[in-house]
Scaffold this motif. Structure first.
Motif, PDB file in Angstrom:
ATOM      1  N   PRO A   6       0.718  -1.307  -0.141  1.00  0.00           N
ATOM      2  CA  PRO A   6      -0.060   0.137  -0.003  1.00  0.00           C
ATOM      3  C   PRO A   6       0.917   1.053   0.069  1.00  0.00           C
ATOM      4  O   PRO A   6       1.879   1.237   0.232  1.00  0.00           O
ATOM      5  CB  PRO A   6      -0.688  -0.104   1.383  1.00  0.00           C
ATOM      6  N   LEU A   7       0.282   2.547  -0.505  1.00  0.00           N
ATOM      7  CA  LEU A   7       1.013   3.583  -0.260  1.00  0.00           C
ATOM      8  C   LEU A   7       1.163   3.908   1.108  1.00  0.00           C
ATOM      9  O   LEU A   7       0.313   4.454   1.862  1.00  0.00           O
ATOM     10  CB  LEU A   7       0.110   4.782  -1.041  1.00  0.00           C
ATOM     11  N   ALA A  33       8.478   5.299  -3.616  1.00  0.00           N
ATOM     12  CA  ALA A  33       9.321   6.573  -4.057  1.00  0.00           C
ATOM     13  C   ALA A  33      10.394   6.870  -3.233  1.00  0.00           C
ATOM     14  O   ALA A  33      10.227   6.501  -1.850  1.00  0.00           O
ATOM     15  CB  ALA A  33       8.679   7.468  -4.599  1.00  0.00           C
ATOM     16  N   PRO A  34      11.450   7.474  -3.403  1.00  0.00           N
ATOM     17  CA  PRO A  34      12.426   7.991  -2.563  1.00  0.00           C
ATOM     18  C   PRO A  34      11.876   8.794  -1.329  1.00  0.00           C
ATOM     19  O   PRO A  34      12.270   8.740  -0.345  1.00  0.00           O
ATOM     20  CB  PRO A  34      13.535   8.700  -3.336  1.00  0.00           C
ATOM     21  N   GLU A  35      10.944   9.717  -1.832  1.00  0.00           N
ATOM     22  CA  GLU A  35      10.307  10.493  -0.808  1.00  0.00           C
ATOM     23  C   GLU A  35       9.354   9.801   0.145  1.00  0.00           C
ATOM     24  O   GLU A  35       9.109  10.453   1.018  1.00  0.00           O
ATOM     25  CB  GLU A  35       9.385  11.795  -1.315  1.00  0.00           C
ATOM     26  N   GLN A  36       9.052   8.471  -0.008  1.00  0.00           N
ATOM     27  CA  GLN A  36       8.507   7.577   1.115  1.00  0.00           C
ATOM     28  C   GLN A  36       9.357   6.920   1.968  1.00  0.00           C
ATOM     29  O   GLN A  36       8.724   6.507   2.961  1.00  0.00           O
ATOM     30  CB  GLN A  36       7.617   6.779   0.195  1.00  0.00           C
ATOM     31  N   GLY A  55      18.488   9.630  -2.561  1.00  0.00           N
ATOM     32  CA  GLY A  55      17.476  10.638  -2.677  1.00  0.00           C
ATOM     33  C   GLY A  55      16.188  10.459  -1.692  1.00  0.00           C
ATOM     34  O   GLY A  55      15.531  11.054  -1.699  1.00  0.00           O
ATOM     35  N   ILE A  56      16.927   9.995  -0.567  1.00  0.00           N
ATOM     36  CA  ILE A  56      15.876   9.791   0.778  1.00  0.00           C
ATOM     37  C   ILE A  56      16.097  10.565   1.733  1.00  0.00           C
ATOM     38  O   ILE A  56      17.029  11.313   1.851  1.00  0.00           O
ATOM     39  CB  ILE A  56      16.034   8.127   1.168  1.00  0.00           C
ATOM     40  N   ALA A  57      15.262  10.848   2.614  1.00  0.00           N
ATOM     41  CA  ALA A  57      15.246  11.483   3.957  1.00  0.00           C
ATOM     42  C   ALA A  57      16.048  10.839   4.915  1.00  0.00           C
ATOM     43  O   ALA A  57      15.847   9.636   5.171  1.00  0.00           O
ATOM     44  CB  ALA A  57      13.921  12.084   4.438  1.00  0.00           C
ATOM     45  N   CYS A  58      17.066  11.700   5.743  1.00  0.00           N
ATOM     46  CA  CYS A  58      17.736  11.125   6.800  1.00  0.00           C
ATOM     47  C   CYS A  58      17.472  11.904   7.952  1.00  0.00           C
ATOM     48  O   CYS A  58      17.499  13.116   7.710  1.00  0.00           O
ATOM     49  CB  CYS A  58      18.978  10.887   6.231  1.00  0.00           C
ATOM     50  N   THR A  59      17.614  11.301   9.264  1.00  0.00           N
ATOM     51  CA  THR A  59      17.358  12.238  10.383  1.00  0.00           C
ATOM     52  C   THR A  59      18.217  11.411  11.348  1.00  0.00           C
ATOM     53  O   THR A  59      18.588  10.187  11.327  1.00  0.00           O
ATOM     54  CB  THR A  59      15.805  12.286  10.763  1.00  0.00           C
ATOM     55  N   GLN A  67       6.904   9.915  13.056  1.00  0.00           N
ATOM     56  CA  GLN A  67       5.590  10.845  12.589  1.00  0.00           C
ATOM     57  C   GLN A  67       5.589  10.729  11.122  1.00  0.00           C
ATOM     58  O   GLN A  67       4.454  10.640  10.764  1.00  0.00           O
ATOM     59  CB  GLN A  67       6.011  12.201  13.094  1.00  0.00           C
ATOM     60  N   LYS A  68       6.653  10.455  10.421  1.00  0.00           N
ATOM     61  CA  LYS A  68       6.612  10.558   9.014  1.00  0.00           C
ATOM     62  C   LYS A  68       6.413   9.106   8.368  1.00  0.00           C
ATOM     63  O   LYS A  68       6.106   8.792   7.270  1.00  0.00           O
ATOM     64  CB  LYS A  68       8.029  10.698   8.287  1.00  0.00           C
ATOM     65  N   SER A  69       6.243   7.907   9.388  1.00  0.00           N
ATOM     66  CA  SER A  69       6.386   6.697   8.782  1.00  0.00           C
ATOM     67  C   SER A  69       5.298   5.604   9.290  1.00  0.00           C
ATOM     68  O   SER A  69       4.698   5.826  10.490  1.00  0.00           O
ATOM     69  CB  SER A  69       7.705   5.903   8.984  1.00  0.00           C
TER      70      SER A  69
END
Length: 273
Positions: A6-7, A33-36, A55-59, A67-69
């Motif tokens: 799923p998305l 997608a990378p932004e996911q 091209g992904i986000a790292c924290t 919160q994002k996942s």
């Protein structure tokens, strides 16, 4: 986007080699997608590399990751489990599907680490996932849905092959396929040295050995035939192969490999304890 996934946004707790392999497989398979994808990683240089490469986000903030996942993958060493799970205890809630690839950390141990009931899937992958040729097995807890199982199969099939097994078999999976690449690499190293001993230049011995192991594995996989049958086909009466096999039998090769798998299985159980 893959039909079985799923998305959903995917977060990795830890940005080591296995997490990177999964990211590579997920992107290659078009599952996300990378932004996911977001990775929580404490090392600045590693965060910079992963963000630039994929091209992904790292924290470095667990709260931001949760919160994002919607899907979380616990990809840290089992020795760090207590510390990591304590940090995520107040952040993980019932909307999250949590995967753990920490060897020996049981579903019960994971469940007790969180403040609320959580859908949990324990997975044992192996390092050939780095080249999208891994072997993984997973076990879900009672809260996991059929849809969650499809997500597990899609995620880990993206980096190789994946099967579902009861949790009590995961230690055996660890001893066999989880630790198995180490045994194979030791065998490859021995074969190369043997080639050098027999007079081959080392680069030639390395090339021939690796291709022989790769080709033999591929033949076993694609033919579907029992290894004993394939061995018989290369073993001529009074020939070179049977002469070599006799030496391996005298050296208890098969018994030694069995002992290695059992030892690794027992060590996995000890880590879980």
């Amino acid at each position: 986007m893959g039909a079985t996934l799923p998305l959903a946004n995917i977060g990795f707790v830890g940005g080591g080699q296995m997490a990177e392999a999964m990211v590579r497989g997920i992107l290659a398979a078009g599952l996300a997608a990378p932004e996911q994808i977001t990775i929580a990683e404490p090392m600045p240089a590693r965060r910079e590399y992963l963000a630039k490469e994929y091209g992904i986000a790292c924290t470095q903030d667990p709260a931001e990751l949760c919160q994002k996942s919607e899907i979380l993958v616990l990809a840290v060493k089992p020795q760090l489990a207590a510390t990591v799970l304590a940090a995520y205890r107040p952040l993980v809630d019932q909307r999250h599907l949590v995967f753990s690839i920490m060897a020996g950390v049981t579903l019960q141990g994971l469940a007790e680490a969180f403040a609320v009931p959580v859908r949990l899937i324990r997975v044992m992958p192996n390092t050939p996932a780095l080249v999208l040729a891994g072997a993984a097995a997973f076990s879900p807890n009672d809260l996991v849905t059929d849809r969650d199982r499809k997500i597990a199969m899609a995620l880990f099939s993206a980096v190789g092959t994946c099967v579902e097994v009861p949790e009590h078999l995961l230690d055996a999976v660890t001893g066999l396929s989880g630790s198995g690449p180490g045994y194979v690499f030791a065998f490859i190293e021995a074969m190369v040295d043997a080639g050098v001993l027999a007079g081959l230049p080392r680069p030639v011995a390395e090339q021939l050995t690796v291709q022989t192991v790769l080709g033999s594995a591929r033949l076993a996989l694609e033919s579907g035939e029992h290894p004993a049958i394939l061995k018989g086909r290369v073993t001529s009466p009074g020939g070179t192969t049977i002469a070599g096999l006799r030496v391996l039998e005298k050296g208890a090769l098969r018994g030694t490999i069995m002992d290695a798998v059992v030892a690794a299985t027992e060590r996995s159980r000890a880590l879980g304890g």
